[in-house]
Design a protein around this motif. Sequence first.
Motif, PDB file in Angstrom:
ATOM      1  N   VAL A  42       0.830  -1.239  -0.058  1.00  0.00           N
ATOM      2  CA  VAL A  42       0.078  -0.096   0.031  1.00  0.00           C
ATOM      3  C   VAL A  42       0.788   1.229  -0.225  1.00  0.00           C
ATOM      4  N   LEU A  43       1.850   1.158   0.975  1.00  0.00           N
ATOM      5  CA  LEU A  43       2.832   2.380   0.733  1.00  0.00           C
ATOM      6  C   LEU A  43       3.504   2.519  -0.232  1.00  0.00           C
ATOM      7  N   GLY A  44       3.932   1.430  -1.054  1.00  0.00           N
ATOM      8  CA  GLY A  44       4.607   1.568  -2.424  1.00  0.00           C
ATOM      9  C   GLY A  44       3.612   2.091  -3.305  1.00  0.00           C
ATOM     10  N   SER A  45       2.362   1.711  -3.121  1.00  0.00           N
ATOM     11  CA  SER A  45       1.320   2.256  -4.494  1.00  0.00           C
ATOM     12  C   SER A  45       1.082   3.627  -4.086  1.00  0.00           C
ATOM     13  N   LEU A  46       1.454   4.266  -2.963  1.00  0.00           N
ATOM     14  CA  LEU A  46       1.110   5.809  -2.877  1.00  0.00           C
ATOM     15  C   LEU A  46       2.226   6.860  -3.030  1.00  0.00           C
ATOM     16  N   LEU A  47       3.312   6.231  -3.578  1.00  0.00           N
ATOM     17  CA  LEU A  47       4.600   6.961  -4.017  1.00  0.00           C
ATOM     18  C   LEU A  47       4.373   7.657  -5.371  1.00  0.00           C
ATOM     19  N   PRO A  48       4.432   8.759  -5.032  1.00  0.00           N
ATOM     20  CA  PRO A  48       4.245   9.593  -6.424  1.00  0.00           C
ATOM     21  C   PRO A  48       5.317   9.440  -7.671  1.00  0.00           C
ATOM     22  N   ASN A  49       6.515   9.126  -7.356  1.00  0.00           N
ATOM     23  CA  ASN A  49       7.353   8.831  -8.186  1.00  0.00           C
ATOM     24  C   ASN A  49       8.639   7.817  -7.636  1.00  0.00           C
ATOM     25  N   THR A  50       9.318   7.374  -8.715  1.00  0.00           N
ATOM     26  CA  THR A  50      10.321   6.201  -8.682  1.00  0.00           C
ATOM     27  C   THR A  50      11.234   6.714  -7.469  1.00  0.00           C
ATOM     28  N   GLU A  51      11.595   7.942  -7.533  1.00  0.00           N
ATOM     29  CA  GLU A  51      12.792   8.616  -6.908  1.00  0.00           C
ATOM     30  C   GLU A  51      12.304   8.635  -5.308  1.00  0.00           C
ATOM     31  N   ASP A  52      11.004   8.686  -4.929  1.00  0.00           N
ATOM     32  CA  ASP A  52      10.503   8.698  -3.754  1.00  0.00           C
ATOM     33  C   ASP A  52      10.669   7.309  -2.884  1.00  0.00           C
ATOM     34  N   PHE A  53      10.945   6.270  -3.604  1.00  0.00           N
ATOM     35  CA  PHE A  53      11.578   4.894  -2.801  1.00  0.00           C
ATOM     36  C   PHE A  53      12.386   5.181  -1.786  1.00  0.00           C
ATOM     37  N   LYS A  54      13.308   6.138  -1.678  1.00  0.00           N
ATOM     38  CA  LYS A  54      14.141   6.480  -0.596  1.00  0.00           C
ATOM     39  C   LYS A  54      13.560   6.362   0.558  1.00  0.00           C
ATOM     40  N   TYR A  55      12.106   6.895   0.816  1.00  0.00           N
ATOM     41  CA  TYR A  55      11.424   7.139   1.816  1.00  0.00           C
ATOM     42  C   TYR A  55      11.268   5.607   2.375  1.00  0.00           C
ATOM     43  N   LEU A  56      10.825   4.743   1.811  1.00  0.00           N
ATOM     44  CA  LEU A  56      10.522   3.219   1.880  1.00  0.00           C
ATOM     45  C   LEU A  56      11.868   2.702   2.539  1.00  0.00           C
ATOM     46  N   VAL A  57      12.960   3.080   1.860  1.00  0.00           N
ATOM     47  CA  VAL A  57      14.562   2.574   2.316  1.00  0.00           C
ATOM     48  C   VAL A  57      14.527   2.929   3.781  1.00  0.00           C
ATOM     49  N   TYR A  58      14.389   4.263   4.167  1.00  0.00           N
ATOM     50  CA  TYR A  58      14.870   4.536   5.397  1.00  0.00           C
ATOM     51  C   TYR A  58      13.773   4.258   6.325  1.00  0.00           C
ATOM     52  N   GLY A  59      12.616   4.043   5.843  1.00  0.00           N
ATOM     53  CA  GLY A  59      11.522   3.644   6.796  1.00  0.00           C
ATOM     54  C   GLY A  59      11.652   1.982   7.088  1.00  0.00           C
TER      55      GLY A  59
END
Length: 429
Positions: A390-407
Amino acid sequence: MNGFFNVEKRLLLGRLLTRSGDQAWDFVIPFALLHVFPGRLQIAAFYYLIVKIGTFFLTTSAGKWIDANQRIRVVSAGVWLQFIAVLGGIFSFYYLDKIVHQGLGFSDAQVLSVFAVLSLFGILASIGSVITDISVGNDLAPSLVPIDRLTWFNSWLRRIDLGTEVGAPIIAGLIYSLESASVHLLGLALIALWNLASFVPEFLLLRNVVNSSKVLKEVKSSTESWKDLVQVDLKKAVSNPIFFLIFSYALLWLSVLSPHGVLLAGYLKDQISLPESEIGLFRGLGALFGLISTFSFPFLVNKWGLIKSSKAHLAFQGGMLAVGILAFSFDDRFAVYVFLICILFSRIGLYGFSNGEFELRQRLIPEAKRGELNSLSYLMTTLATLVLFVLGSLLPNTEDFKYLVYGSFVAVLLANFVFFRWSKHHRQN
């Protein structure tokens, strides 16, 4: 057979048979869906989402049902549910492919109905797998395997799981590529037959184990009503001494830092532009690094005990990911490879801790609650997976993946805190 194959070998052989078939079948399902619906990857994603949600809502009931029924009935249900699901799945694929590609005038509603049936069989296969896994690993094994051999037995379970995870998809890929003018979807049919054939000897092995043991044939209490099966008492679950052990492991599933993760693979391809060959190598090495834990964990158990070995592996995972996150923060190609190498080494810690958490559940959960509390573990890890997607589907752009990495790194640190805190109150060697 009893003289040549002891209980441990029969359980392990059954695991090898069914895991190899399951891994092969699961590997080709996305390809089969894309054959039916070419260019529509979202349909395959939707199928897996339905299966995950269905499994989530049925897992608790399955666990309570396990506690209320005789072992032979539980074993039979787990194996034959999977058999029926795979058999129904292959027929559903054939029929779905026929009505989509032959242009026979079927409506969208009819296509949707067949897809719904296919998804239902996927849920049945998943629940059957949960029942069998709990029955074998969390009930039969702790009841029959001597406590001083549990670590050895669990290490071999993990080797089988990881070995089939690497080998079965390779073989399945070769089989799936087979074509025949007279047999449509020949490769898919052969893989289905492989999986179906594996269930028969597995059932015979497990039935033999149960029938040859007086302990396993003891009468269990019956569940009072269907309401007891579906009701989840969260307050009671949280108050159970084993809850925070289970919770610490579930936190590790809130992580995209996995060589097998769909989200990480997508990021590496889309944002970093790594070639598919390197991503595939990264995935394969993930399983091989996990195999190292099946040797490091029992070695440390012999030296330090179960709790300390589990803590050491979990801390090692956190330490390797800390270095990896530091590398990830640099916008550099070399830093990306350091990040990926750290993830690979962290798998040693992850799988080692997984072995420890699994054995602690085997030792600490009372026999009468094995189904309920082990299903709670499946429930929480499935919930974590759903939250992650669900969190992955809410990312606006691929570059925002970094927030999932830190989380994800925060979740691993929190898992360390929870387990270390829990272990202070539950010393076990």
